[in-house]
Write an enzyme that holds these catalytic residues in place. Structure first.
Site, PDB file in Angstrom:
ATOM      1  N   ASP A  58      15.231   8.341  39.013  1.00 50.56           N
ATOM      2  CA  ASP A  58      14.531   8.518  37.826  1.00 50.56           C
ATOM      3  C   ASP A  58      15.777   9.022  36.877  1.00 50.56           C
ATOM      4  O   ASP A  58      16.275  10.042  37.262  1.00 50.56           O
ATOM      5  CB  ASP A  58      13.392   9.445  37.767  1.00 50.56           C
ATOM      6  CG  ASP A  58      12.746  10.067  36.525  1.00 50.56           C
ATOM      7  OD1 ASP A  58      13.626   9.698  35.484  1.00 50.56           O
ATOM      8  OD2 ASP A  58      11.709  10.569  36.420  1.00 50.56           O
ATOM      9  N   ASN A  83      20.019  -0.129  30.327  1.00 50.83           N
ATOM     10  CA  ASN A  83      18.767  -1.105  30.078  1.00 50.83           C
ATOM     11  C   ASN A  83      17.520  -0.254  30.260  1.00 50.83           C
ATOM     12  O   ASN A  83      16.633  -0.707  29.273  1.00 50.83           O
ATOM     13  CB  ASN A  83      18.979  -2.340  30.924  1.00 50.83           C
ATOM     14  CG  ASN A  83      17.668  -3.126  30.783  1.00 50.83           C
ATOM     15  OD1 ASN A  83      17.597  -3.800  29.844  1.00 50.83           O
ATOM     16  ND2 ASN A  83      16.823  -3.134  31.797  1.00 50.83           N
ATOM     17  N   TYR A 157      10.071   5.025  19.870  1.00 50.28           N
ATOM     18  CA  TYR A 157      10.914   3.974  20.480  1.00 50.28           C
ATOM     19  C   TYR A 157      11.986   3.629  19.181  1.00 50.28           C
ATOM     20  O   TYR A 157      13.196   3.536  19.729  1.00 50.28           O
ATOM     21  CB  TYR A 157      10.101   2.803  20.762  1.00 50.28           C
ATOM     22  CG  TYR A 157      10.726   1.627  20.995  1.00 50.28           C
ATOM     23  CD1 TYR A 157      11.156   1.493  22.573  1.00 50.28           C
ATOM     24  CD2 TYR A 157      11.314   0.539  20.443  1.00 50.28           C
ATOM     25  CE1 TYR A 157      12.030   0.465  23.144  1.00 50.28           C
ATOM     26  CE2 TYR A 157      12.007  -0.685  20.913  1.00 50.28           C
ATOM     27  CZ  TYR A 157      12.109  -0.785  22.209  1.00 50.28           C
ATOM     28  OH  TYR A 157      13.148  -1.919  22.796  1.00 50.28           O
ATOM     29  N   LYS A 161      15.916   4.234  19.979  1.00 48.93           N
ATOM     30  CA  LYS A 161      17.129   3.243  19.870  1.00 48.93           C
ATOM     31  C   LYS A 161      18.134   3.302  18.703  1.00 48.93           C
ATOM     32  O   LYS A 161      19.348   2.977  19.193  1.00 48.93           O
ATOM     33  CB  LYS A 161      16.171   1.918  19.745  1.00 48.93           C
ATOM     34  CG  LYS A 161      15.301   1.431  21.098  1.00 48.93           C
ATOM     35  CD  LYS A 161      16.228   1.459  22.227  1.00 48.93           C
ATOM     36  CE  LYS A 161      15.392   0.773  23.296  1.00 48.93           C
ATOM     37  NZ  LYS A 161      16.490   0.624  24.635  1.00 48.93           N
ATOM     38  N   THR A 192       9.787 -10.806  28.007  1.00 49.70           N
ATOM     39  CA  THR A 192       9.929 -10.307  29.452  1.00 49.70           C
ATOM     40  C   THR A 192       8.639 -10.191  30.037  1.00 49.70           C
ATOM     41  O   THR A 192       7.527 -10.029  29.168  1.00 49.70           O
ATOM     42  CB  THR A 192      10.587  -8.781  29.364  1.00 49.70           C
ATOM     43  OG1 THR A 192      10.042  -7.976  28.649  1.00 49.70           O
ATOM     44  CG2 THR A 192      12.084  -9.170  28.936  1.00 49.70           C
TER      45      THR A 192
END
Ligand SMILES: NC(=O)c1ccc[n+]([C@@H]2O[C@H](COP(=O)([O-])OP(=O)(O)OC[C@H]3O[C@@H](n4cnc5c(N)ncnc54)[C@H](OP(=O)(O)O)[C@@H]3O)[C@@H](O)[C@H]2O)c1
Length: 250
Positions: A58, A83, A157, A161, A192
């Site tokens: 983790d 990533n 998010y 980022k 994905t």
């Protein structure tokens, strides 16, 4: 010359495509995963060449152990690809007007922990090894178009980022005297497994229509850019837009 590559969150999706792209060039890859062991083993088994390894952990609590394990197994990490991330799924959505305070707080904390602090800790631990070994290493961060375009349903998010891009730019300057280059990719939507359900029906058509090419990215298209950035010292500090002209920032 074969290099040691550590790709976080490489059980599937973009991380798997990145691992494959490096292995096809003859590099040795540490396939890092958190919970999806079987998928990570499938990634490992799909890689051509020798010297690849699996690393579990983790990144919010075990960055040092992950970095040390990869360093030893590969005989040195020359490239770190940050990533791993908490993604924009239906479960992680937290639009302010339609979510509970508890869920809002949980999503912010998880996003900051993984997308920002996890990447910062991984970079610290791997870059210190690079400095000790005196290698001209590379760090490539997987950021997002959402940092610039906004993420109304996933604001944590988008914010994390943006912070990751900024972290990369600060470290590009501070690590250059050590010969280490740091760059980021800022992809738009990628097909994905994690976000596959978004690509069906009307919502999928809307997502594809964001680009004038009428489609979203294949993981391979982003992976090739990661490989390029990991080989270009002069791209250090860059945040490379990879979004099929779906969002043009000035
Ligand atoms: N898909 C898109 O449309 C898109 C667009 C722009 C940018 N991106 C970025 O591309 C990257 C890969 O996304 P993806 O679509 O390929 O999704 P993904 O398969 O879910 O990849 C994310 C990985 O992060 C790992 N992870 C999450 N929390 C972790 C933790 N606490 N510690 C260690 N690892 C952790 C997961 O590991 P386990 O599965 O092993 O638990 C997972 O493999 C992410 O940085 C994402 O933000 C994706």
């Amino acid at each position: 010359m074969s290099r040691g590559i550590l790709v976080t969150g490489a059980a599937a999706g973009l991380g798997r495509a990145v691992a494959l792209a490096f292995a096809e060039r003859g590099d040795r890859v540490a396939v890092h995963y958190h919970s999806r062991q079987a998928d990570a083993e499938a990634t490992l088994n799909s890689l051509p060449g020798n010297g690849h390894t699996l690393v579990q952990g983790d990144i919010t609590v075990a960055a040092r152990q992950i970095a040390d394990t990869a360093e030893e197994a590969l005989g040195g990490v020359d490239v770190l690809v940050n990533n791993a991330a908490v993604l924009t799924t239906t479960e992680t959505a937290h639009p302010l007007a339609g979510t509970s305070f508890e869920h809002w707080q949980r999503m912010w904390r998880e996003s900051v922990d993984v997308n920002l602090l996890g990447a910062a800790d991984m970079t610290f631990c791997v870059a210190r090894h690079m400095i000790e070994r005196g290698v001209a290493g590379h760090v490539v961060n997987v950021g997002s178009r959402g940092a610039f375009r906004g993420e109304p349903d996933h604001p944590a998010y988008g914010a994390t980022k943006a912070a990751l891009h900024s972290l990369g730019q600060s470290l590009a300057v501070s690590l250059a005297p050590h010969g280490i280059a740091v760059a980021s990719v800022a992809p738009g939507f990628i097909a994905t497994e994690r976000v596959a359900d978004w690509l069906t029906g009307e919502r999928g058509a809307e997502l594809k229509a964001q680009s004038p090419f009428g489609r979203v990215a294949e993981p391979r298209e982003i992976a090739e850019a990661v490989v390029y950035l990991a080989g270009s010292q002069w791209a250090s500090g860059a945040v490379l837009d990879l979004n099929g002209a779906s969002y043009l920032r000035t």
